[in-house]
Design an enzyme around this catalytic site. Structure first.
Site, PDB file in Angstrom:
ATOM      1  N   ARG A  76      -3.230   5.117   3.402  1.00  0.00           N
ATOM      2  CA  ARG A  76      -3.805   5.435   2.093  1.00  0.00           C
ATOM      3  C   ARG A  76      -4.062   6.935   1.956  1.00  0.00           C
ATOM      4  O   ARG A  76      -3.799   7.529   0.904  1.00  0.00           O
ATOM      5  CB  ARG A  76      -5.100   4.655   1.874  1.00  0.00           C
ATOM      6  N   HIS A 129      -2.523   9.249  -1.012  1.00  0.00           N
ATOM      7  CA  HIS A 129      -3.390  10.011  -1.911  1.00  0.00           C
ATOM      8  C   HIS A 129      -3.158  11.515  -1.770  1.00  0.00           C
ATOM      9  O   HIS A 129      -3.387  12.262  -2.724  1.00  0.00           O
ATOM     10  CB  HIS A 129      -4.855   9.668  -1.638  1.00  0.00           C
ATOM     11  N   ASP A 130      -2.719  11.952  -0.612  1.00  0.00           N
ATOM     12  CA  ASP A 130      -2.380  13.365  -0.433  1.00  0.00           C
ATOM     13  C   ASP A 130      -1.120  13.712  -1.216  1.00  0.00           C
ATOM     14  O   ASP A 130      -1.086  14.679  -1.981  1.00  0.00           O
ATOM     15  CB  ASP A 130      -2.181  13.667   1.054  1.00  0.00           C
ATOM     16  N   VAL A 136      -0.929  14.229  -5.101  1.00  0.00           N
ATOM     17  CA  VAL A 136      -1.666  15.352  -5.678  1.00  0.00           C
ATOM     18  C   VAL A 136      -1.161  16.644  -5.028  1.00  0.00           C
ATOM     19  O   VAL A 136      -1.401  16.887  -3.845  1.00  0.00           O
ATOM     20  CB  VAL A 136      -3.184  15.198  -5.444  1.00  0.00           C
ATOM     21  N   GLY A 162       1.722  17.310  -4.012  1.00  0.00           N
ATOM     22  CA  GLY A 162       2.680  17.062  -2.945  1.00  0.00           C
ATOM     23  C   GLY A 162       1.980  16.866  -1.619  1.00  0.00           C
ATOM     24  O   GLY A 162       0.756  16.943  -1.510  1.00  0.00           O
ATOM     25  N   ASN A 188     -11.134   8.808  -5.562  1.00  0.00           N
ATOM     26  CA  ASN A 188     -11.154   8.930  -4.098  1.00  0.00           C
ATOM     27  C   ASN A 188     -12.509   8.620  -3.487  1.00  0.00           C
ATOM     28  O   ASN A 188     -12.600   8.186  -2.336  1.00  0.00           O
ATOM     29  CB  ASN A 188     -10.737  10.344  -3.679  1.00  0.00           C
ATOM     30  N   HIS A 226      -0.053  -2.599   0.803  1.00  0.00           N
ATOM     31  CA  HIS A 226      -1.296  -3.345   0.586  1.00  0.00           C
ATOM     32  C   HIS A 226      -1.385  -4.585   1.470  1.00  0.00           C
ATOM     33  O   HIS A 226      -2.418  -5.238   1.498  1.00  0.00           O
ATOM     34  CB  HIS A 226      -1.418  -3.736  -0.885  1.00  0.00           C
ATOM     35  N   THR A 242      -2.230 -12.423   6.255  1.00  0.00           N
ATOM     36  CA  THR A 242      -2.142 -11.655   7.511  1.00  0.00           C
ATOM     37  C   THR A 242      -2.710 -10.259   7.251  1.00  0.00           C
ATOM     38  O   THR A 242      -1.953  -9.278   7.162  1.00  0.00           O
ATOM     39  CB  THR A 242      -0.684 -11.548   8.002  1.00  0.00           C
TER      40      THR A 242
END
Length: 341
Positions: free
Chosen positions: A73, A77-78, A81, A83, A105, A204, A259
């Protein structure tokens, strides 16, 4: 044939379907590779980089399997935003507002200390050479492998940004309650196709969702999309006990209850049953506009190998979203939380 009036309901549907087509076509034309990145970037300067990252990730995932999802994650998320430039790792200072406290965040990210530990090891071994952006990209790959997912080669050579994009985080990152077309457009903006979007959402399978992000779903259209079997009714009842109508915003549930700590394709099976925890996930199968996404969900649910292959390819594309400014004005941070002085 009679012409449709501008306010005819069918016209808006046709426009929406056309948007899906145009966005998909646009994505196919986007370049997601970067000439600065190479597989052997640290071959002569820090040949042990991959081994060091792998060992630290092994310790982290062994101590808590949830750490795998945290790192994946963080990487996502990096990259969405500015790149993949390590900007998500920056703490707030007097001169800089980091991305960690952006509304999307806040309370959603973890794993920063894992990256700190890896960085400390690499600074001892190869001081000033390995960027935090590269560390996070390698760590995300290893996190997936350590919980049963596929391998892929990671191109390296990123530089760390000296800036962060708090406002961009709220604009660029997909939200749990968003509709399908909006999310497709956000992936397209990053040069990622509809296929990339559906495959990357498969991460996910090892993720957790906060009550705040799935309350609207379980008290909204969950019953309408689910199969309404005794098992699905029990599942819904359990989720509502975790996430009451009021309060418990930070309570969590697995997005793949089959799982939750193993990387496989069972996440897509939950969507086929209409039991996706997040609205943004279930939309890929249940949305009126999900013509292409529905077929991809079915494909990955029935063919784990196809999912693994596409996930690997899409993760490379995600990791290759680079910040051109960082190659000119970027650096290799000594501490991933702060720019160099």
């Amino acid at each position: 044939m009679a012409l449709l009036s501008p306010h005819h309901p069918k016209l808006s549907v046709l426009h929406m379907l056309l948007l899906v087509f145009l966005v998909s076509s646009y994505c196919c034309m986007c370049a997601a590779s970067d000439p600065y990145l190479t597989l052997d970037y640290y071959k002569s300067t820090c040949p042990t980089v991959l081994e060091i990252v792998r060992k630290e990730m092994e310790c982290a995932v062994l101590s808590d399997p949830r750490n795998a999802a945290f790192i994946v994650r963080l990487h996502f998320h990096d990259c969405f935003v500015q790149g993949c430039d390590g900007s998500v790792l920056l703490d707030d200072t007097i001169d800089l507002q980091g991305e960690k406290k952006a509304s999307i965040n806040r309370n959603a990210l973890d794993g920063f200390r894992i990256i700190d530990r890896i960085k400390n090891k690499l600074e001892s071994e190869c001081p000033g050479l390995v960027s935090c952006a590269d560390i996070l990209t390698i760590a995300a790959r290893d996190a997936v492998i350590l919980v049963g997912g596929p391998y892929w080669d990671v191109p390296l050579g990123r530089k760390d940004s000296r800036t962060a994009g708090k406002e961009l985080a709220s604009t660029n990152l997909p939200r749990a309650e968003e509709g399908l077309l909006s999310i497709i457009s956000k992936f397209a903006y990053q040069g990622l196709s509809v296929t990339d979007m559906v495959a990357l959402s498969g991460a996910h399978t090892i993720g957790m969702a906060r009550c705040e992000n799935f309350r609207g779903r379980i008290y909204g259209d969950f019953e309408a999309t689910s199969e309404r079997t005794p098992l699905s009714e029990t599942y819904l009842s359990n989720m509502r006990s975790i996430c009451p109508v009021v309060g418990g915003d930070n309570n969590v549930t697995a997005m793949d209850y089959l799982t939750p700590y193993f990387f496989d394709n069972s996440f897509y099976h939950t969507l086929l049953k209409g039991e996706g925890v997040l609205n943004s996930d279930q939309e890929m199968y249940s949305s009126l506009f999900g013509i292409q996404t529905k077929e991809l969900v079915k494909k990955y649910a029935h063919d784990a190998i196809a999912f693994f292959e596409q996930f690997s390819d899409s993760m490379v594309k995600l990791g290759n979203i680079t910040n051109s400014d960082s190659f000119v004005n970027g650096e290799v941070r000594k501490n991933c939380r702060f720019v160099n002085t």
